[in-house]
Write a protein that holds these residues in place. Structure first.
Motif, PDB file in Angstrom:
ATOM      1  N   ASN A   7       0.949  -1.130  -0.099  1.00  0.00           N
ATOM      2  CA  ASN A   7      -0.248  -0.023   0.062  1.00  0.00           C
ATOM      3  C   ASN A   7       0.865   1.393  -0.221  1.00  0.00           C
ATOM      4  O   ASN A   7       1.784   1.299   0.805  1.00  0.00           O
ATOM      5  CB  ASN A   7      -0.917   0.146   1.358  1.00  0.00           C
ATOM      6  CG  ASN A   7      -1.992  -1.091   1.214  1.00  0.00           C
ATOM      7  OD1 ASN A   7      -2.740  -1.373   0.383  1.00  0.00           O
ATOM      8  ND2 ASN A   7      -1.802  -1.862   2.192  1.00  0.00           N
ATOM      9  N   LEU A   9       0.933   5.492  -0.696  1.00  0.00           N
ATOM     10  CA  LEU A   9       0.490   6.768  -1.022  1.00  0.00           C
ATOM     11  C   LEU A   9       1.354   7.839  -1.796  1.00  0.00           C
ATOM     12  O   LEU A   9       2.508   8.062  -1.307  1.00  0.00           O
ATOM     13  CB  LEU A   9      -0.124   7.516   0.299  1.00  0.00           C
ATOM     14  CG  LEU A   9      -0.978   9.011   0.215  1.00  0.00           C
ATOM     15  CD1 LEU A   9      -2.109   8.858   1.251  1.00  0.00           C
ATOM     16  CD2 LEU A   9      -0.230  10.073   0.206  1.00  0.00           C
ATOM     17  N   THR A  11       1.514  11.725  -3.294  1.00  0.00           N
ATOM     18  CA  THR A  11       0.927  13.099  -3.622  1.00  0.00           C
ATOM     19  C   THR A  11       1.174  13.686  -4.697  1.00  0.00           C
ATOM     20  O   THR A  11       2.056  13.285  -5.551  1.00  0.00           O
ATOM     21  CB  THR A  11       1.275  14.211  -2.508  1.00  0.00           C
ATOM     22  OG1 THR A  11       2.747  14.261  -2.675  1.00  0.00           O
ATOM     23  CG2 THR A  11       0.979  13.653  -1.103  1.00  0.00           C
ATOM     24  N   THR A  22       2.728   6.531  -9.787  1.00  0.00           N
ATOM     25  CA  THR A  22       1.466   5.932  -9.401  1.00  0.00           C
ATOM     26  C   THR A  22       1.266   4.722 -10.336  1.00  0.00           C
ATOM     27  O   THR A  22       0.981   3.797 -10.157  1.00  0.00           O
ATOM     28  CB  THR A  22       0.414   6.899  -9.621  1.00  0.00           C
ATOM     29  OG1 THR A  22       0.524   7.993  -8.523  1.00  0.00           O
ATOM     30  CG2 THR A  22      -0.915   6.305  -9.371  1.00  0.00           C
ATOM     31  N   ILE A  33      -2.907   4.974  -3.185  1.00  0.00           N
ATOM     32  CA  ILE A  33      -3.735   5.994  -2.981  1.00  0.00           C
ATOM     33  C   ILE A  33      -3.329   7.153  -3.542  1.00  0.00           C
ATOM     34  O   ILE A  33      -2.093   7.780  -3.047  1.00  0.00           O
ATOM     35  CB  ILE A  33      -3.879   6.064  -1.509  1.00  0.00           C
ATOM     36  CG1 ILE A  33      -4.541   4.993  -0.715  1.00  0.00           C
ATOM     37  CG2 ILE A  33      -4.788   7.317  -1.008  1.00  0.00           C
ATOM     38  CD1 ILE A  33      -4.574   5.007   0.782  1.00  0.00           C
ATOM     39  N   ILE A  35      -3.251  11.178  -4.135  1.00  0.00           N
ATOM     40  CA  ILE A  35      -3.870  12.591  -3.698  1.00  0.00           C
ATOM     41  C   ILE A  35      -3.643  13.581  -4.734  1.00  0.00           C
ATOM     42  O   ILE A  35      -2.540  13.806  -5.413  1.00  0.00           O
ATOM     43  CB  ILE A  35      -2.978  12.881  -2.607  1.00  0.00           C
ATOM     44  CG1 ILE A  35      -2.991  11.893  -1.198  1.00  0.00           C
ATOM     45  CG2 ILE A  35      -3.711  14.379  -2.146  1.00  0.00           C
ATOM     46  CD1 ILE A  35      -4.174  11.613  -0.706  1.00  0.00           C
ATOM     47  N   VAL A  69      -8.443   8.636   4.190  1.00  0.00           N
ATOM     48  CA  VAL A  69      -7.320   7.527   4.351  1.00  0.00           C
ATOM     49  C   VAL A  69      -7.756   6.605   5.678  1.00  0.00           C
ATOM     50  O   VAL A  69      -7.513   5.427   5.569  1.00  0.00           O
ATOM     51  CB  VAL A  69      -6.092   8.171   4.377  1.00  0.00           C
ATOM     52  CG1 VAL A  69      -5.050   6.853   4.588  1.00  0.00           C
ATOM     53  CG2 VAL A  69      -5.827   8.754   3.083  1.00  0.00           C
ATOM     54  N   LEU A  76       0.117   2.277   5.508  1.00  0.00           N
ATOM     55  CA  LEU A  76       1.088   2.318   4.268  1.00  0.00           C
ATOM     56  C   LEU A  76       2.569   1.745   4.404  1.00  0.00           C
ATOM     57  O   LEU A  76       3.228   2.016   5.444  1.00  0.00           O
ATOM     58  CB  LEU A  76       1.234   3.659   4.009  1.00  0.00           C
ATOM     59  CG  LEU A  76      -0.060   4.654   3.728  1.00  0.00           C
ATOM     60  CD1 LEU A  76       0.215   6.242   3.845  1.00  0.00           C
ATOM     61  CD2 LEU A  76      -0.964   4.161   2.566  1.00  0.00           C
ATOM     62  N   LEU A  79       4.915   6.313   2.072  1.00  0.00           N
ATOM     63  CA  LEU A  79       4.257   7.669   1.605  1.00  0.00           C
ATOM     64  C   LEU A  79       5.336   8.446   0.933  1.00  0.00           C
ATOM     65  O   LEU A  79       6.356   8.682   1.341  1.00  0.00           O
ATOM     66  CB  LEU A  79       4.130   8.411   3.096  1.00  0.00           C
ATOM     67  CG  LEU A  79       3.921   9.850   3.240  1.00  0.00           C
ATOM     68  CD1 LEU A  79       2.483  10.003   2.378  1.00  0.00           C
ATOM     69  CD2 LEU A  79       3.481  10.197   4.472  1.00  0.00           C
ATOM     70  N   PHE A 117      -0.165  12.346   8.536  1.00  0.00           N
ATOM     71  CA  PHE A 117      -0.171  11.028   7.863  1.00  0.00           C
ATOM     72  C   PHE A 117       0.719  10.114   8.484  1.00  0.00           C
ATOM     73  O   PHE A 117       0.770   8.877   8.022  1.00  0.00           O
ATOM     74  CB  PHE A 117       0.060  10.907   6.440  1.00  0.00           C
ATOM     75  CG  PHE A 117      -1.345  11.589   5.412  1.00  0.00           C
ATOM     76  CD1 PHE A 117      -1.988  10.396   4.886  1.00  0.00           C
ATOM     77  CD2 PHE A 117      -1.683  12.865   5.405  1.00  0.00           C
ATOM     78  CE1 PHE A 117      -3.209  11.003   4.340  1.00  0.00           C
ATOM     79  CE2 PHE A 117      -2.805  13.120   5.146  1.00  0.00           C
ATOM     80  CZ  PHE A 117      -3.385  12.327   4.185  1.00  0.00           C
TER      81      PHE A 117
END
Length: 224
Positions: A7, A9, A11, A22, A33, A35, A69, A76, A79, A117
């Motif tokens: 997992n 994330l 930004t 991504t 995830i 953002i 989230v 995660l 990050l 986060f």
């Protein structure tokens, strides 16, 4: 796929390096995830992609994204603080407006987003900051004052954070993604998007050091 990266994330995932990274992570089997300021990624979807609206320069927006989230109930593995702006790359004279806008995203926003986060990052996970070798002291030149200074501040924060999170075994890495052929870097930049994304993915999966500055062009740690 690297089985430890489940997992992630990212930004600033709507374009450029963020979008490329991504797609790479999804290709490698991770759930992502993303953002984005709009809450959308144009013309792209994936069954393991969750898109959340978030503007890292806005504290209320950060809190709203964090709540979403939290509701997902996941931890995660990584990050990735990719969101950033380069508003004065060709300038030599600092201006209040560009300094404030640049620091609001590249420094203050990135720090506040990370702090909120932290609770979602699993012990043994990692936090990455897309910085720049332009912010290293030996590489300083007169241009891009706000951009260079904002990223230098993030390098310092990354080292501080690596020390704070050592007891959780969370690896913290500021990195240079290269001068990349993106909207910010321009079409004549020497590093393609794929080269940058693959270099960042190597840092995610192969780097074992925390608080060290990683240069994707060297595929190695570089001194500050």
């Amino acid at each position: 796929m690297n089985n430890s990266i489940t997992n992630v994330l990212v930004t600033g995932a709507s374009n450029g390096i963020g979008l490329g990274l991504t797609k790479k992570l999804l290709q490698e089997g991770a759930a992502v995830i993303a953002i984005t300021r709009s809450g959308e990624i144009s013309n792209f979807s994936h069954p393991k992609l969750t898109i959340i609206k978030g503007d890292i320069s806005n504290e209320e927006s950060i809190k709203n994204a964090a709540q979403q989230v939290k509701e997902l109930g996941i931890k995660l593995d990584a990050l990735i603080n990719n969101a950033g702006v380069g508003l004065d790359l060709a300038d030599e004279i600092p201006s209040a407006a560009l300094m404030n806008e640049t620091f609001a995203t590249n420094t203050t926003g990135t720090v506040l987003f990370t702090e909120v986060f932290l609770e979602f990052v699993k012990d043994g996970g990692q936090i990455l900051f897309l910085s720049t070798a332009m912010a290293l002291i030996r590489n300083i030149a007169p241009n891009a004052p706000a951009y260079r200074m904002s990223k230098a501040a993030i390098n310092i924060y990354a080292v501080m954070l690596s020390q704070r999170l050592a007891n959780r075994n969370i690896r913290v890495t500021p990195l240079h993604p290269g001068w990349v052929q993106t909207r910010m870097g321009g079409d004549t930049a020497p590093v393609t998007l794929d080269q940058s994304v693959n270099g960042i993915y190597k840092a995610i999966t192969e780097n074992k050091q925390t608080g060290k500055f990683w240069n994707i062009e060297l595929n190695a740690v570089e001194e500050y």
